[in-house]
Design a protein around this motif. Structure first.
Motif, short mmCIF file in Angstrom:
data_model
loop_
_atom_site.label_atom_id
_atom_site.label_comp_id
_atom_site.label_asym_id
_atom_site.label_seq_id
_atom_site.Cartn_x
_atom_site.Cartn_y
_atom_site.Cartn_z
N GLN A 123 0.83 -1.21 0.00
CA GLN A 123 0.00 0.00 0.00
C GLN A 123 0.87 1.26 0.00
O GLN A 123 0.68 2.18 0.79
CB GLN A 123 -0.94 -0.01 1.20
CG GLN A 123 -1.92 -1.18 1.18
CD GLN A 123 -2.80 -1.23 2.41
OE1 GLN A 123 -2.54 -0.53 3.40
NE2 GLN A 123 -3.86 -2.03 2.37
N LYS A 124 1.87 1.27 -0.89
CA LYS A 124 2.75 2.41 -1.11
C LYS A 124 3.66 2.73 0.08
O LYS A 124 4.28 3.78 0.13
CB LYS A 124 1.95 3.66 -1.48
CG LYS A 124 1.14 3.50 -2.78
CD LYS A 124 0.43 4.80 -3.12
CE LYS A 124 -0.34 4.64 -4.43
NZ LYS A 124 -1.05 5.90 -4.80
N LYS A 125 3.72 1.82 1.06
CA LYS A 125 4.61 2.01 2.20
C LYS A 125 5.66 0.91 2.21
O LYS A 125 5.35 -0.25 1.97
CB LYS A 125 3.83 2.02 3.52
CG LYS A 125 4.75 2.18 4.73
CD LYS A 125 3.98 2.41 6.01
CE LYS A 125 4.92 2.44 7.22
NZ LYS A 125 6.01 3.42 7.08
N GLY A 171 15.11 6.37 5.57
CA GLY A 171 15.02 4.92 5.56
C GLY A 171 14.75 4.33 6.93
O GLY A 171 14.19 3.25 7.06
N TRP A 172 15.14 5.05 7.98
CA TRP A 172 14.96 4.52 9.33
C TRP A 172 13.49 4.51 9.74
O TRP A 172 13.10 3.76 10.66
CB TRP A 172 15.78 5.33 10.34
CG TRP A 172 17.25 5.09 10.15
CD1 TRP A 172 18.12 5.86 9.45
CD2 TRP A 172 17.99 3.97 10.64
NE1 TRP A 172 19.37 5.30 9.48
CE2 TRP A 172 19.33 4.14 10.21
CE3 TRP A 172 17.67 2.86 11.41
CZ2 TRP A 172 20.33 3.22 10.52
CZ3 TRP A 172 18.67 1.95 11.72
CH2 TRP A 172 19.97 2.14 11.27
N ASP A 173 12.68 5.30 9.10
CA ASP A 173 11.25 5.29 9.42
C ASP A 173 10.52 4.14 8.75
O ASP A 173 9.32 3.96 8.94
CB ASP A 173 10.60 6.62 9.01
CG ASP A 173 10.92 7.02 7.58
OD1 ASP A 173 11.98 6.62 7.07
OD2 ASP A 173 10.11 7.74 6.97
N ASP A 174 11.24 3.30 7.98
CA ASP A 174 10.63 2.11 7.37
C ASP A 174 10.61 0.91 8.31
O ASP A 174 9.96 -0.09 8.03
CB ASP A 174 11.40 1.71 6.10
CG ASP A 174 11.32 2.76 5.02
OD1 ASP A 174 10.35 3.53 5.01
OD2 ASP A 174 12.25 2.82 4.18
N LEU A 175 11.33 1.02 9.42
CA LEU A 175 11.45 -0.13 10.32
C LEU A 175 10.12 -0.50 10.95
O LEU A 175 9.33 0.37 11.35
CB LEU A 175 12.44 0.16 11.44
CG LEU A 175 13.94 0.15 11.10
CD1 LEU A 175 14.74 0.33 12.37
CD2 LEU A 175 14.32 -1.14 10.41
N ILE A 176 9.89 -1.81 11.08
CA ILE A 176 8.76 -2.32 11.83
C ILE A 176 9.24 -3.54 12.59
O ILE A 176 9.86 -4.45 12.03
CB ILE A 176 7.56 -2.66 10.91
CG1 ILE A 176 6.37 -3.15 11.75
CG2 ILE A 176 7.93 -3.66 9.83
CD1 ILE A 176 5.08 -3.26 10.95
N PHE A 177 9.02 -3.56 13.90
CA PHE A 177 9.50 -4.64 14.76
C PHE A 177 8.44 -5.73 14.84
O PHE A 177 7.29 -5.46 15.16
CB PHE A 177 9.85 -4.10 16.15
CG PHE A 177 11.01 -3.16 16.14
CD1 PHE A 177 12.30 -3.62 16.41
CD2 PHE A 177 10.84 -1.81 15.87
CE1 PHE A 177 13.39 -2.76 16.41
CE2 PHE A 177 11.92 -0.94 15.86
CZ PHE A 177 13.20 -1.41 16.13
#
Length: 273
Positions: A197-199, A251-257
């Protein structure tokens, strides 16, 4: 990893108020047996390990597009959002306050201990009841999610994590040459970065077994030692620090734990619901 210290901890115990987190379902119990000596080792060496350097963070992802305008740094709520859903366990007294440890000899402020295994939190509870019966009366193990912990940290409450010893062992196997690992190991692979979804999502796992399972699905030709070569390891503490100092679109805001036992798709569906 150095052998556990069998001597009892000399760290005094105290308590601090805990914000009342939103109720959440308790996670399934970890099948691994608890190791009291592991807990005692962390309690007795807390001061020295708190100041020790951590392993270098594995390269998380490429930076954002060249020439992009500089963005503001990530806010605490944005960092916390990436941590949503991962449970940890702590000990609270009958007044719903964190039970803290501190070391006056070194001047370290009081710290709340957070365990990644419920078994270790149970061992901490037994330690509290043994050393401070009055404080331990009515004390209990309380689950809290990492996003809630991070927001409490932003309010000035200091925490120290007690990682899963099995994941420490896994991290040392991946980081050749290291004899010890300070911090909570997290695992990552460039092969698992996806766009939905574009993320863009760059998953970070708390268990090596979870990332291996995902890699087997993503790359059926990789297995055994070839699979391990696709995995990078760093520490949770360093990852969070990098997220705090880097800008959006870096790029660091793409992280998901990814919470233990879950897949990337499952977790995304749950947090997006």
């Amino acid at each position: 990893m150095p052998p556990p210290n069998s001597s009892s901890s000399s760290l005094p115990l105290a308590a601090a108020p805990m914000s009342d987190p939103s109720p959440s379902p308790s996670p399934p119990p970890n099948p691994l047996a608890a190791a009291s000596s592991f807990l005692q080792h962390h309690l007795s060496s807390l001061a020295s390990r708190f100041a020790a350097p951590r392993p270098a963070l594995a390269a998380a992802r490429p930076p954002g597009p060249h020439g992009a305008a500089q963005s503001l740094a990530l806010g605490p709520d944005e960092v916390a959002r990436a941590l949503t859903g991962t449970p940890v366990f702590t000990v609270c007294n009958s007044s719903n306050e964190f039970v803290l440890v501190s070391d006056p000899a070194t001047g370290l402020r009081s710290l709340g201990l957070l365990c990644f295994r419920s078994e270790d939190a149970d061992a901490l509870l037994s330690h509290v009841r043994t050393r401070q019966p009055v404080l331990g009366k009515g004390a209990k193990v309380v689950p809290i999610t990492l996003d809630q912990v991070y927001m409490l940290k932003a309010e000035g409450i200091a925490f120290r994590f007690l990682p899963d010893p099995l994941q420490i062992k896994n991290a040392l196997q991946l980081k050749s040459g290291l004899t010890g690992f300070d911090g909570v190991p997290v695992f990552q692979s460039d092969l698992l970065v996806v766009k939905k979804q574009k993320k863009r999502y760059c998953p970070v796992y708390f268990q090596k077994e979870d990332i291996e399972r995902e890699l087997r699905k993503a790359s059926k030709s990789s297995k055994g030692s070839a699979l391990s070569k696709q995995i990078m390891v760093g520490s949770l503490e360093d990852v969070l620090k990098k997220m705090e100092i880097n800008d959006r679109n870096s790029g660091w805001d793409d992280l998901i734990f990814i919470p233990p036992g879950k897949s990337l798709n499952q977790h995304i569906n749950e947090v997006s619901a």
